[in-house]
Write a protein that holds these residues in place. Structure first.
Motif, PDB file in Angstrom:
ATOM      1  N   PRO A 175       0.827  -1.206   0.000  1.00  0.00           N
ATOM      2  CA  PRO A 175       0.000   0.000   0.000  1.00  0.00           C
ATOM      3  C   PRO A 175       0.866   1.262   0.000  1.00  0.00           C
ATOM      4  CG  PRO A 175      -0.853  -1.598   1.571  1.00  0.00           C
ATOM      5  CD  PRO A 175       0.465  -2.133   1.092  1.00  0.00           C
ATOM      6  N   GLY A 176       0.575   2.157  -0.925  1.00  0.00           N
ATOM      7  CA  GLY A 176       1.301   3.419  -0.984  1.00  0.00           C
ATOM      8  C   GLY A 176       2.639   3.367  -1.691  1.00  0.00           C
ATOM      9  N   ALA A 177       2.996   2.243  -2.262  1.00  0.00           N
ATOM     10  CA  ALA A 177       4.286   2.147  -2.962  1.00  0.00           C
ATOM     11  C   ALA A 177       4.354   3.198  -4.063  1.00  0.00           C
ATOM     12  CB  ALA A 177       4.466   0.756  -3.552  1.00  0.00           C
ATOM     13  N   ALA A 178       5.451   3.936  -4.097  1.00  0.00           N
ATOM     14  CA  ALA A 178       5.580   5.030  -5.061  1.00  0.00           C
ATOM     15  C   ALA A 178       7.050   5.398  -5.211  1.00  0.00           C
ATOM     16  CB  ALA A 178       4.780   6.251  -4.594  1.00  0.00           C
ATOM     17  N   GLY A 179       7.326   6.247  -6.196  1.00  0.00           N
ATOM     18  CA  GLY A 179       8.682   6.733  -6.405  1.00  0.00           C
ATOM     19  C   GLY A 179       9.197   6.344  -7.772  1.00  0.00           C
ATOM     20  N   PRO A 180      10.363   6.862  -8.139  1.00  0.00           N
ATOM     21  CA  PRO A 180      10.897   6.620  -9.486  1.00  0.00           C
ATOM     22  C   PRO A 180      11.202   5.157  -9.776  1.00  0.00           C
ATOM     23  CG  PRO A 180      12.498   7.774  -8.097  1.00  0.00           C
ATOM     24  CD  PRO A 180      11.206   7.804  -7.375  1.00  0.00           C
ATOM     25  N   LEU A 181      11.586   4.389  -8.768  1.00  0.00           N
ATOM     26  CA  LEU A 181      11.885   2.973  -9.020  1.00  0.00           C
ATOM     27  C   LEU A 181      10.609   2.190  -9.272  1.00  0.00           C
ATOM     28  CD1 LEU A 181      14.722   2.302  -6.415  1.00  0.00           C
ATOM     29  CD2 LEU A 181      14.862   3.189  -8.744  1.00  0.00           C
ATOM     30  N   VAL A 182       9.558   2.513  -8.547  1.00  0.00           N
ATOM     31  CA  VAL A 182       8.252   1.905  -8.804  1.00  0.00           C
ATOM     32  C   VAL A 182       7.761   2.313 -10.192  1.00  0.00           C
ATOM     33  CG1 VAL A 182       5.823   1.924  -8.115  1.00  0.00           C
ATOM     34  CG2 VAL A 182       7.610   1.666  -6.391  1.00  0.00           C
ATOM     35  N   ASP A 183       7.928   3.582 -10.541  1.00  0.00           N
ATOM     36  CA  ASP A 183       7.532   4.048 -11.871  1.00  0.00           C
ATOM     37  C   ASP A 183       8.296   3.302 -12.960  1.00  0.00           C
ATOM     38  OD1 ASP A 183       5.875   5.863 -10.631  1.00  0.00           O
ATOM     39  OD2 ASP A 183       7.243   7.574 -10.884  1.00  0.00           O
ATOM     40  N   LYS A 184       9.559   2.975 -12.695  1.00  0.00           N
ATOM     41  CA  LYS A 184      10.367   2.250 -13.670  1.00  0.00           C
ATOM     42  C   LYS A 184       9.823   0.843 -13.887  1.00  0.00           C
ATOM     43  CE  LYS A 184      13.987   1.546 -16.331  1.00  0.00           C
ATOM     44  NZ  LYS A 184      14.127   2.233 -17.640  1.00  0.00           N
ATOM     45  N   VAL A 185       9.413   0.183 -12.821  1.00  0.00           N
ATOM     46  CA  VAL A 185       8.805  -1.138 -12.962  1.00  0.00           C
ATOM     47  C   VAL A 185       7.572  -1.049 -13.846  1.00  0.00           C
ATOM     48  CG1 VAL A 185       7.583  -2.986 -11.754  1.00  0.00           C
ATOM     49  CG2 VAL A 185       9.693  -2.061 -10.790  1.00  0.00           C
ATOM     50  N   VAL A 186       6.714  -0.078 -13.559  1.00  0.00           N
ATOM     51  CA  VAL A 186       5.468   0.065 -14.310  1.00  0.00           C
ATOM     52  C   VAL A 186       5.743   0.342 -15.786  1.00  0.00           C
ATOM     53  CG1 VAL A 186       3.351   1.411 -14.580  1.00  0.00           C
ATOM     54  CG2 VAL A 186       4.166   0.804 -12.285  1.00  0.00           C
ATOM     55  N   ALA A 224      11.049 -12.664   0.263  1.00  0.00           N
ATOM     56  CA  ALA A 224       9.620 -12.431   0.061  1.00  0.00           C
ATOM     57  C   ALA A 224       9.250 -11.019   0.475  1.00  0.00           C
ATOM     58  CB  ALA A 224       8.805 -13.430   0.880  1.00  0.00           C
ATOM     59  N   GLY A 225       8.270 -10.441  -0.217  1.00  0.00           N
ATOM     60  CA  GLY A 225       7.723  -9.157   0.176  1.00  0.00           C
ATOM     61  C   GLY A 225       6.528  -9.354   1.095  1.00  0.00           C
ATOM     62  N   GLN A 226       6.473  -8.589   2.166  1.00  0.00           N
ATOM     63  CA  GLN A 226       5.416  -8.728   3.174  1.00  0.00           C
ATOM     64  C   GLN A 226       4.021  -8.690   2.562  1.00  0.00           C
ATOM     65  OE1 GLN A 226       5.245  -5.389   5.832  1.00  0.00           O
ATOM     66  NE2 GLN A 226       3.769  -6.339   7.227  1.00  0.00           N
ATOM     67  N   HIS A 227       3.802  -7.839   1.564  1.00  0.00           N
ATOM     68  CA  HIS A 227       2.467  -7.620   1.017  1.00  0.00           C
ATOM     69  C   HIS A 227       2.306  -8.231  -0.382  1.00  0.00           C
ATOM     70  CE1 HIS A 227       1.471  -4.849   4.271  1.00  0.00           C
ATOM     71  NE2 HIS A 227       2.644  -4.278   4.086  1.00  0.00           N
ATOM     72  N   GLY A 255       5.895  -5.330  -1.574  1.00  0.00           N
ATOM     73  CA  GLY A 255       5.089  -6.337  -2.223  1.00  0.00           C
ATOM     74  C   GLY A 255       5.945  -7.175  -3.152  1.00  0.00           C
ATOM     75  N   HIS A 256       5.474  -7.349  -4.382  1.00  0.00           N
ATOM     76  CA  HIS A 256       6.133  -8.255  -5.325  1.00  0.00           C
ATOM     77  C   HIS A 256       7.449  -7.702  -5.855  1.00  0.00           C
ATOM     78  CE1 HIS A 256       6.009 -11.744  -7.948  1.00  0.00           C
ATOM     79  NE2 HIS A 256       6.260 -10.976  -8.997  1.00  0.00           N
ATOM     80  N   TYR A 257       7.619  -6.388  -5.813  1.00  0.00           N
ATOM     81  CA  TYR A 257       8.811  -5.761  -6.396  1.00  0.00           C
ATOM     82  C   TYR A 257       9.627  -5.077  -5.303  1.00  0.00           C
ATOM     83  CZ  TYR A 257       6.385  -6.733 -10.745  1.00  0.00           C
ATOM     84  OH  TYR A 257       5.743  -7.377 -11.785  1.00  0.00           O
ATOM     85  N   ALA A 258      10.073  -5.850  -4.347  1.00  0.00           N
ATOM     86  CA  ALA A 258      10.791  -5.291  -3.200  1.00  0.00           C
ATOM     87  C   ALA A 258      12.048  -4.546  -3.612  1.00  0.00           C
ATOM     88  CB  ALA A 258      11.139  -6.398  -2.208  1.00  0.00           C
ATOM     89  N   PHE A 259      12.676  -4.947  -4.715  1.00  0.00           N
ATOM     90  CA  PHE A 259      13.893  -4.250  -5.143  1.00  0.00           C
ATOM     91  C   PHE A 259      13.610  -2.800  -5.520  1.00  0.00           C
ATOM     92  CE2 PHE A 259      12.205  -6.406  -8.921  1.00  0.00           C
ATOM     93  CZ  PHE A 259      12.177  -5.398  -9.861  1.00  0.00           C
ATOM     94  N   ALA A 260      12.353  -2.495  -5.890  1.00  0.00           N
ATOM     95  CA  ALA A 260      11.968  -1.125  -6.208  1.00  0.00           C
ATOM     96  C   ALA A 260      11.216  -0.449  -5.067  1.00  0.00           C
ATOM     97  CB  ALA A 260      11.090  -1.111  -7.462  1.00  0.00           C
ATOM     98  N   GLU A 261      10.510  -1.236  -4.250  1.00  0.00           N
ATOM     99  CA  GLU A 261       9.705  -0.674  -3.171  1.00  0.00           C
ATOM    100  C   GLU A 261      10.521  -0.392  -1.911  1.00  0.00           C
ATOM    101  OE1 GLU A 261       5.744  -2.761  -2.820  1.00  0.00           O
ATOM    102  OE2 GLU A 261       6.760  -4.105  -4.233  1.00  0.00           O
TER     103      GLU A 261
END
Length: 281
Positions: A175-186, A224-227, A255-261
């Motif tokens: 919940p609330g995951a955000a930022g340039p690394l998350v944007d890169k995944v998307v 593993a990611g908690q969420h 969550g699933h992308y802990a390296f970015a989150e």
């Protein structure tokens, strides 16, 4: 950084793994400790860009593939986890150094446990990131949800990955995951080939990783990611039970992308694992 490589590797013509095409990959950094990266069904190696910089800065040499079929080339005949493991094994044999580790994320974590048996004693350790033991081991309810969220928007709804995936990715992260690394995944996932994703979904739904997990003798880290609803901590704990001596770590707030989150935590844990294996040796 080297240019992507995609040539034949024929080190030993008596070994079928050593004969055949290499996947497309890039080499970053220098040194005698190499970390090989296999990305998930969604995306390609581009979403590891920040991770690669972090690992190289810590002294690792990094080799990151783009899964066969995910680039401009056609999807290979016989596409499936066994074939992809052979591609990964050829890459590792071609680029191995004194010490070598393999990190498989999501689908890459399904491929990863099959690779050590193909490369002999080349690998020193294995990291399974947001992975599962295979679709066949999920509950019937979980299988239905998995297909409904990922496959049916394409096969029934007629959509491309780009047309439906952004909403799904939000649910796969904390919940609330955000930022340039998350944007890169998307952005990486949105730009991928829909036909490559469907081929990977077929491969995932057909494959059971339990035999390969049970046969592992390498030091292994389960991350593993908690969420993570796709590859839950509980599921990865069950995977840990299949691999004697393996280590489990749950990344809080990811969550699933802990390296970015949660990149600081994710990369510290992976570096610490590699260092511990090397020091133990």
């Amino acid at each position: 950084m080297s240019k992507p490589t995609n040539t034949a590797f024929n080190a030993d013509r008596d070994d079928p793994v050593s004969t055949g095409p290499l996947p497309d990959y890039e080499v970053h950094g220098r040194g005698d400790v190499t970390l090989f990266l296999l990305h998930g069904a969604y995306g390609n190696r581009d979403y590891f860009a920040d991770s690669i910089e972090r690992w190289v800065a810590s002294g690792l040499r990094v080799v990151a593939w783009t899964c066969p079929g995910y680039g401009p080339e056609a999807i290979p005949d016989g596409y499936g986890v066994p074939l992809l493991a052979e591609y990964a094994a050829r890459m590792i044999k071609a680029e191995s150094t004194k010490s070598n580790f393999l990190l498989g994320h999501s689908m890459g974590g399904l491929i990863g446990p099959r690779v050590p048996a193909l490369v002999g004693d080349v690998l020193d350790g294995l990291i399974l990131s947001a992975a599962s033991a295979g679709f066949v081991n999920r509950s019937e309810e979980d299988k239905e949800r998995y297909l409904e969220e990922r496959v049916r928007p394409i096969t029934v709804g007629g959509q491309s990955v780009a047309e439906y995936v952004q909403g799904l990715l939000v649910t796969m992260m904390a919940p609330g995951a955000a930022g340039p690394l998350v944007d890169k995944v998307v952005s990486t996932v949105v730009s991928m080939k829909t036909e490559a994703f469907l081929a990977s979904m077929r491969a995932i739904t057909e494959y059971n990783s339990v035999p390969s997990l049970k046969s592992l003798k390498l030091p292994t880290l389960m991350l593993a990611g908690q969420h993570d609803p796709a590859c839950s901590p509980a599921g990865m704990k069950r995977m840990q039970d299949l691999v004697p001596g393996s280590v489990f770590y749950e990344v809080q707030g990811a969550g699933h992308y802990a390296f970015a989150e949660r990149p600081e935590v994710y990369h510290r844990v992976t570096r610490d694992f590699i260092a511990a294996v090397l020091n133990a040796g």
